[in-house]
Design a protein around this motif. Structure first.
Motif, PDB file in Angstrom:
ATOM      1  N   VAL A  15       0.843  -1.205   0.000  1.00  0.00           N
ATOM      2  CA  VAL A  15       0.000   0.000   0.000  1.00  0.00           C
ATOM      3  C   VAL A  15       0.875   1.251   0.000  1.00  0.00           C
ATOM      4  CG1 VAL A  15      -1.633   1.360   1.362  1.00  0.00           C
ATOM      5  CG2 VAL A  15      -1.995  -1.089   1.082  1.00  0.00           C
ATOM      6  N   LEU A  16       1.909   1.246   0.824  1.00  0.00           N
ATOM      7  CA  LEU A  16       2.814   2.399   0.876  1.00  0.00           C
ATOM      8  C   LEU A  16       3.453   2.660  -0.484  1.00  0.00           C
ATOM      9  CD1 LEU A  16       4.622   1.794   4.293  1.00  0.00           C
ATOM     10  CD2 LEU A  16       2.976   3.588   3.753  1.00  0.00           C
ATOM     11  N   LEU A  17       3.921   1.605  -1.118  1.00  0.00           N
ATOM     12  CA  LEU A  17       4.581   1.755  -2.415  1.00  0.00           C
ATOM     13  C   LEU A  17       3.612   2.265  -3.477  1.00  0.00           C
ATOM     14  CD1 LEU A  17       7.052   1.363  -4.214  1.00  0.00           C
ATOM     15  CD2 LEU A  17       6.350  -1.028  -4.547  1.00  0.00           C
ATOM     16  N   VAL A  18       2.402   1.701  -3.516  1.00  0.00           N
ATOM     17  CA  VAL A  18       1.426   2.100  -4.530  1.00  0.00           C
ATOM     18  C   VAL A  18       0.996   3.545  -4.329  1.00  0.00           C
ATOM     19  CG1 VAL A  18      -0.925   1.715  -5.366  1.00  0.00           C
ATOM     20  CG2 VAL A  18       0.607  -0.232  -4.986  1.00  0.00           C
ATOM     21  N   VAL A  19       0.707   3.940  -3.091  1.00  0.00           N
ATOM     22  CA  VAL A  19       0.302   5.328  -2.828  1.00  0.00           C
ATOM     23  C   VAL A  19       1.438   6.286  -3.171  1.00  0.00           C
ATOM     24  CG1 VAL A  19      -0.368   6.967  -1.033  1.00  0.00           C
ATOM     25  CG2 VAL A  19      -1.393   4.694  -1.077  1.00  0.00           C
ATOM     26  N   LEU A  20       2.667   5.883  -2.880  1.00  0.00           N
ATOM     27  CA  LEU A  20       3.826   6.717  -3.219  1.00  0.00           C
ATOM     28  C   LEU A  20       3.930   6.908  -4.731  1.00  0.00           C
ATOM     29  CD1 LEU A  20       6.336   8.152  -2.053  1.00  0.00           C
ATOM     30  CD2 LEU A  20       7.597   6.013  -2.387  1.00  0.00           C
ATOM     31  N   LEU A  21       3.712   5.851  -5.499  1.00  0.00           N
ATOM     32  CA  LEU A  21       3.756   5.961  -6.958  1.00  0.00           C
ATOM     33  C   LEU A  21       2.642   6.868  -7.487  1.00  0.00           C
ATOM     34  CD1 LEU A  21       4.545   2.247  -7.918  1.00  0.00           C
ATOM     35  CD2 LEU A  21       6.093   4.212  -8.027  1.00  0.00           C
ATOM     36  N   ILE A  22       1.439   6.746  -6.903  1.00  0.00           N
ATOM     37  CA  ILE A  22       0.329   7.610  -7.327  1.00  0.00           C
ATOM     38  C   ILE A  22       0.671   9.073  -7.070  1.00  0.00           C
ATOM     39  CG2 ILE A  22      -2.064   8.262  -6.839  1.00  0.00           C
ATOM     40  CD1 ILE A  22      -2.641   5.318  -6.292  1.00  0.00           C
ATOM     41  N   LEU A  23       1.231   9.365  -5.904  1.00  0.00           N
ATOM     42  CA  LEU A  23       1.616  10.741  -5.592  1.00  0.00           C
ATOM     43  C   LEU A  23       2.707  11.231  -6.540  1.00  0.00           C
ATOM     44  CD1 LEU A  23       1.709  10.679  -1.680  1.00  0.00           C
ATOM     45  CD2 LEU A  23       0.090  11.908  -3.125  1.00  0.00           C
ATOM     46  N   GLY A  24       3.651  10.353  -6.866  1.00  0.00           N
ATOM     47  CA  GLY A  24       4.714  10.740  -7.782  1.00  0.00           C
ATOM     48  C   GLY A  24       4.179  11.121  -9.147  1.00  0.00           C
TER      49      GLY A  24
ATOM     50  N   ALA B  51       8.389  15.661  -2.850  1.00  0.00           N
ATOM     51  CA  ALA B  51       7.075  15.932  -2.257  1.00  0.00           C
ATOM     52  C   ALA B  51       6.331  14.645  -1.880  1.00  0.00           C
ATOM     53  CB  ALA B  51       6.232  16.784  -3.202  1.00  0.00           C
ATOM     54  N   PRO B  52       6.266  13.638  -2.761  1.00  0.00           N
ATOM     55  CA  PRO B  52       5.602  12.395  -2.353  1.00  0.00           C
ATOM     56  C   PRO B  52       6.249  11.729  -1.145  1.00  0.00           C
ATOM     57  CG  PRO B  52       5.818  12.462  -4.734  1.00  0.00           C
ATOM     58  CD  PRO B  52       6.615  13.618  -4.196  1.00  0.00           C
ATOM     59  N   LEU B  53       7.595  11.744  -1.087  1.00  0.00           N
ATOM     60  CA  LEU B  53       8.270  11.136   0.057  1.00  0.00           C
ATOM     61  C   LEU B  53       7.933  11.876   1.353  1.00  0.00           C
ATOM     62  CD1 LEU B  53      11.778  10.384  -1.510  1.00  0.00           C
ATOM     63  CD2 LEU B  53      10.041   8.713  -0.820  1.00  0.00           C
ATOM     64  N   ILE B  54       7.908  13.198   1.288  1.00  0.00           N
ATOM     65  CA  ILE B  54       7.582  13.993   2.479  1.00  0.00           C
ATOM     66  C   ILE B  54       6.139  13.745   2.902  1.00  0.00           C
ATOM     67  CG2 ILE B  54       7.165  16.363   3.280  1.00  0.00           C
ATOM     68  CD1 ILE B  54       9.685  17.196   1.805  1.00  0.00           C
TER      69      ILE B  54
ATOM     70  N   MET C  58      10.752  20.771  -2.995  1.00  0.00           N
ATOM     71  CA  MET C  58       9.580  19.892  -2.926  1.00  0.00           C
ATOM     72  C   MET C  58       9.294  19.257  -4.279  1.00  0.00           C
ATOM     73  SD  MET C  58       7.830  19.617   0.039  1.00  0.00           S
ATOM     74  CE  MET C  58       6.090  19.431  -0.306  1.00  0.00           C
ATOM     75  N   TRP C  59       9.578  20.001  -5.351  1.00  0.00           N
ATOM     76  CA  TRP C  59       9.180  19.550  -6.698  1.00  0.00           C
ATOM     77  C   TRP C  59      10.320  18.877  -7.458  1.00  0.00           C
ATOM     78  CZ3 TRP C  59       4.480  20.059  -5.569  1.00  0.00           C
ATOM     79  CH2 TRP C  59       4.010  21.193  -4.891  1.00  0.00           C
TER      80      TRP C  59
ATOM     81  N   VAL D 188      -0.408  22.272   9.673  1.00  0.00           N
ATOM     82  CA  VAL D 188       0.806  22.721  10.358  1.00  0.00           C
ATOM     83  C   VAL D 188       2.048  22.033   9.796  1.00  0.00           C
ATOM     84  CG1 VAL D 188       1.996  22.874  12.572  1.00  0.00           C
ATOM     85  CG2 VAL D 188      -0.478  23.224  12.463  1.00  0.00           C
ATOM     86  N   LEU D 189       2.087  20.705   9.861  1.00  0.00           N
ATOM     87  CA  LEU D 189       3.313  19.988   9.511  1.00  0.00           C
ATOM     88  C   LEU D 189       3.657  20.117   8.031  1.00  0.00           C
ATOM     89  CD1 LEU D 189       5.623  18.168  10.337  1.00  0.00           C
ATOM     90  CD2 LEU D 189       4.111  16.188  10.076  1.00  0.00           C
ATOM     91  N   VAL D 190       2.677  19.828   7.148  1.00  0.00           N
ATOM     92  CA  VAL D 190       2.958  19.897   5.702  1.00  0.00           C
ATOM     93  C   VAL D 190       3.281  21.320   5.281  1.00  0.00           C
ATOM     94  CG1 VAL D 190       1.989  19.562   3.397  1.00  0.00           C
ATOM     95  CG2 VAL D 190       1.587  17.854   5.179  1.00  0.00           C
ATOM     96  N   THR D 191       2.563  22.299   5.820  1.00  0.00           N
ATOM     97  CA  THR D 191       2.834  23.700   5.470  1.00  0.00           C
ATOM     98  C   THR D 191       4.224  24.114   5.927  1.00  0.00           C
ATOM     99  OG1 THR D 191       0.482  24.262   5.617  1.00  0.00           O
ATOM    100  CG2 THR D 191       2.050  26.079   5.772  1.00  0.00           C
ATOM    101  N   ALA D 192       4.597  23.754   7.150  1.00  0.00           N
ATOM    102  CA  ALA D 192       5.923  24.117   7.661  1.00  0.00           C
ATOM    103  C   ALA D 192       7.031  23.448   6.847  1.00  0.00           C
ATOM    104  CB  ALA D 192       6.033  23.725   9.129  1.00  0.00           C
ATOM    105  N   LEU D 193       6.852  22.183   6.507  1.00  0.00           N
ATOM    106  CA  LEU D 193       7.851  21.493   5.696  1.00  0.00           C
ATOM    107  C   LEU D 193       7.983  22.118   4.316  1.00  0.00           C
ATOM    108  CD1 LEU D 193       7.059  17.788   6.667  1.00  0.00           C
ATOM    109  CD2 LEU D 193       9.263  18.919   6.956  1.00  0.00           C
TER     110      LEU D 193
END
Length: 703
Positions: free
Chosen positions: A518-527, A535-538, A674-675, A661-666
């Protein structure tokens, strides 16, 4: 092409065509959806791994014993001790039980306890394809016999049959769950829109989507072998209400904004769909794909839940992207009464709470994200105390049903293992050797002589501990080790305790296999969606941290607030899939907007404008989703309460803390990296917007 597709459900003629198509589909859907309960399989095969040893024992033992029978342990008790008259009634009841449909064989007993406080009779009940529902009818019929002329004599049906009967009654609250979930959605939408009329449209659309999804799932269960059960059915209701309403919130927010820019409501909706559609579709696709990966599970109940819930999400998406726009356009601007969007009106310029949060974060973004990570990591430490090794039968309810009362009385007055033995099937030639091996296993109080038919033999071993306890399950493991060593015996160990062992082992295996995929597939979708690597890794790291924090807090609440005995073996996997798939949704909505604004302002300023423009509607969406999952607490089942709380808390944590908070600060700290390595990486950042400026952007566009 995308603009043309977006214009179809909102066209002057198209809207009526879409409404007519859904109306036509609704007629058969209503009839088929009502049959979904008939397609549920609540027997052993619906829950057990298909290749489990205990499943094989059920199939082999059918040749030697009544097919798929489970014990109903009838317990009588009276304050001050049972009398001779009570014992006479128990004998009469035992004879009467034999006339109850699906009661098989001769009852064992009645037997009076040594202390004279209780009476026990063991009745074998055939469990047919109706599963728990069939057991419920048998137990109800037995209760009528037992309570007639009782004169104060307590009557309880414990054991596996009693558990199945009480379980079906607990799941019977599914109708109430649907009502409560709908009320939660209505209340939140009323607060969000401050309109008495507008919430009706999302509610109608969700209702249509639910009927259509249940009808489709019924057909697949009937004709394509899809396995569903009561657990899948109630999660399906909650998921469709929550996810589909989220999509409605995002679409309506953009539509309201476009009504101020377009005099023609048809053009406004076409633009709203064009702008918000990609993010909504990407979100639904992420959830659906993650759920479909549950098909990799060996636990049948989990494997069947995946495609069923994925179908619910996809049907909910189709309804919200077609029927919902058509209904909104057909109704016109008045549907927003009393505050109707006015063409040409400029967006109100004010310093929102989200712009103020963004301004605070922009002062020290690195300190903010490091502090947030530290707090979430401390919350995640609670997972160390999570006990997801499964629950005994009586601990699976939040209340105390008659079965649990009976089990307590039985444990006080009778040997705990009576009435629910371990079944061992072996080749007849090795029967005596298998019996000797079982007799040497610590945890058994006795082993019956083998019953032989042809080349097969079955042996029954009585446990020294309560059959659903950890000690009993350890005994089953030792028994398997002992009989598997006998060469040529082909010995297999089954029974209700062995079923629990196999279920736990399967759930542990499923978590180890499915979570990384699931982690790998969601990461690929975000990529693919963000066209970047960093950005997907973060985003995945933030979602994982959020999941750990939610699970940690949930573990502490389960033990110290709710006072629950532990968690179901499948709880961690299902909580993970729902929280990661649904949690990444809000990051998708936020970061796709940030990506769009980066072209105009640079990444750091876009992080603030994205937060300001998405804050309100995404928070509302999170509250809706959390509210629908929290409604699961209306069922008196530990599994429902725990999964509902964990997902509700996790969604709120992800919506309010992680995304805002977290995503905005990062994003502010990492900037254009990020890109990387995409084209936006080469787009240099402008300076961060001055204080208050982020608030002066339009409401969420969803793009």
């Amino acid at each position: 092409m995308l603009r043309k597709l977006a214009a179809l459900p909102s066209g002057r003629v198209g809207k009526w065509v879409v409404i007519a198509i859904w109306a036509v589909l609704l007629v058969p859907a209503l009839m088929l959806a009502g049959k979904l309960g008939d397609a549920e399989e609540n027997d052993n095969s619906a829950w057990l791994p298909g290749n489990a040893e205990s499943t094989a024992v059920v199939e082999r033992a059918q040749k030697l014993m009544p097919a798929d029978s489970v014990p109903a342990v009838v317990i009588y008790d009276r304050e001050g001790g049972v009398t001779d008259a009570d014992l006479a009634k128990a004998r009469a009841d035992a004879k009467a039980f034999q006339s109850v449909n699906n009661v098989v064989g001769e009852p064992q007993g009645p037997v009076k306890s040594e202390d004279g406080e209780a009476i026990q009779t063991i009745v074998q009940v055939h469990k047919d394809k109706t599963g728990w529902e069939g057991l419920g009818k048998v137990v109800d019929a037995m209760a009528e016999v037992g309570k007639e002329g009782a004169d104060g004599l307590g009557f309880h049906v414990a054991g596996p049959a009693g558990y199945g009967a009480d379980s079906i009654k607990a799941f019977g609250g599914g109708g109430a769950l649907t009502t409560i979930t709908a009320l939660v959605v209505v209340v939140i939408l009323l607060i969000t829109y401050r309109s008495p009329v507008l919430p009706l449209l999302p509610l109608i659309t969700v209702g249509v989507a639910l009927m259509a999804a249940e009808a489709l799932i019924y057909l697949l269960a009937r004709d394509a072998g899809l396995v569903i059960n009561k657990q899948t059915s109630f999660i399906l209701v909650v998921l469709i209400f929550g996810a589909a309403t989220d999509y409605a919130l995002l679409l309506i927010s953009r539509y309201r904004e476009e009504l101020a820019r377009h005099e023609d409501r048809h053009e406004a909706m076409a633009e709203a769909l064009y702008r918000s559609g990609p993010a909504i579709v990407a979100s639904a696709a992420t959830v659906a794909v993650s759920l479909m990966l549950l098909m990799l599970a060996v636990l049948n109940s989990t494997a069947g839940m995946g495609p069923a819930c994925a179908i619910g999400v996809i049907v909910g998406l189709l309804a919200m992207m077609t029927l919902m726009p058509a209904l909104l356009v057909a109704c016109g601007r008045w549907i927003f009464w009393p505050v109707k969007p006015v063409y040409g009106a400029e967006a109100e310029q004010k310093d929102s709470v989200w712009s103020r949060i963004g301004t605070i974060i922009s002062g020290r973004p690195r300190l903010v994200w490091m502090g947030t990570v530290l707090v979430l990591a401390v919350m995640a430490l609670g997972t160390l105390g999570l006990d997801a090794s499964g629950l005994s039968n009586k601990d699976q309810f939040t209340n105390k049903p008659q079965m649990a009362v009976g089990e307590e009385i039985r444990g006080e007055h009778f040997p705990p293992g009576e009435g629910d033995p371990v079944y061992v099937v072996a080749k007849s030639g090795a029967a005596e050797e298998v019996k000797a091996a079982l007799a040497g296993v610590d945890g058994f109080t006795g082993v019956a002589d083998p019953v032989i038919k042809g080349d097969e033999a079955v042996l029954l071993a009585q446990l020294a501990d309560e059959p659903s306890s950890e000690a009993a399950m350890s005994t089953v493991d030792r028994a398997r080790d002992a009989v598997h060593r006998i060469e040529g015996a082909d010995a297999q160990v089954g029974g209700s305790t062995a079923i629990m062992v196999d279920t736990e082992n399967a759930a542990a295996r499923d978590s180890k296999v499915i979570i990384p995929i699931v982690l790998l597939v969601v990461l690929l979708i975000l990529g693919v969606l963000l066209r970047a690597v960093v950005a997907p890794l973060i985003l995945m790291a933030t979602v994982l941290l959020s999941f750990g924090a939610a699970l940690g807090v949930s573990s502490l609440v389960f033990e110290h607030v709710f006072g629950l005995a532990g968690a179901d073996a499948s709880f961690p996997l299902l909580a993970f899939v729902f929280l990661v798939a649904l949690g990444i949704d809000y990051n998708i909505f936020l970061v796709t907007r940030v990506r769009e604004d980066t072209l105009l302002h640079g990444t750091r300023r876009a992080a603030l404008t994205g937060l300001t423009s998405t804050g309100g509607v995404i928070t509302s969406a999170g509250v809706v989703l959390a509210g629908t999952f929290a409604a699961m607490a209306s069922l008196p089942l530990v599994f429902a309460v725990e999964l509902g709380f964990a997902v509700a808390f996790g969604v709120l944590l992800d919506t309010i803390v992680v995304r805002s908070v977290l995503v905005t600060a990062l994003t502010l700290d990492v900037g254009r990296w990020m890109w990387w390595p995409g084209k936006l990486f080469r787009h240099h950042d402008d300076t961060v917007a001055p204080k208050g400026e982020p608030g002066q952007v339009p409401a969420y566009s969803g793009s």
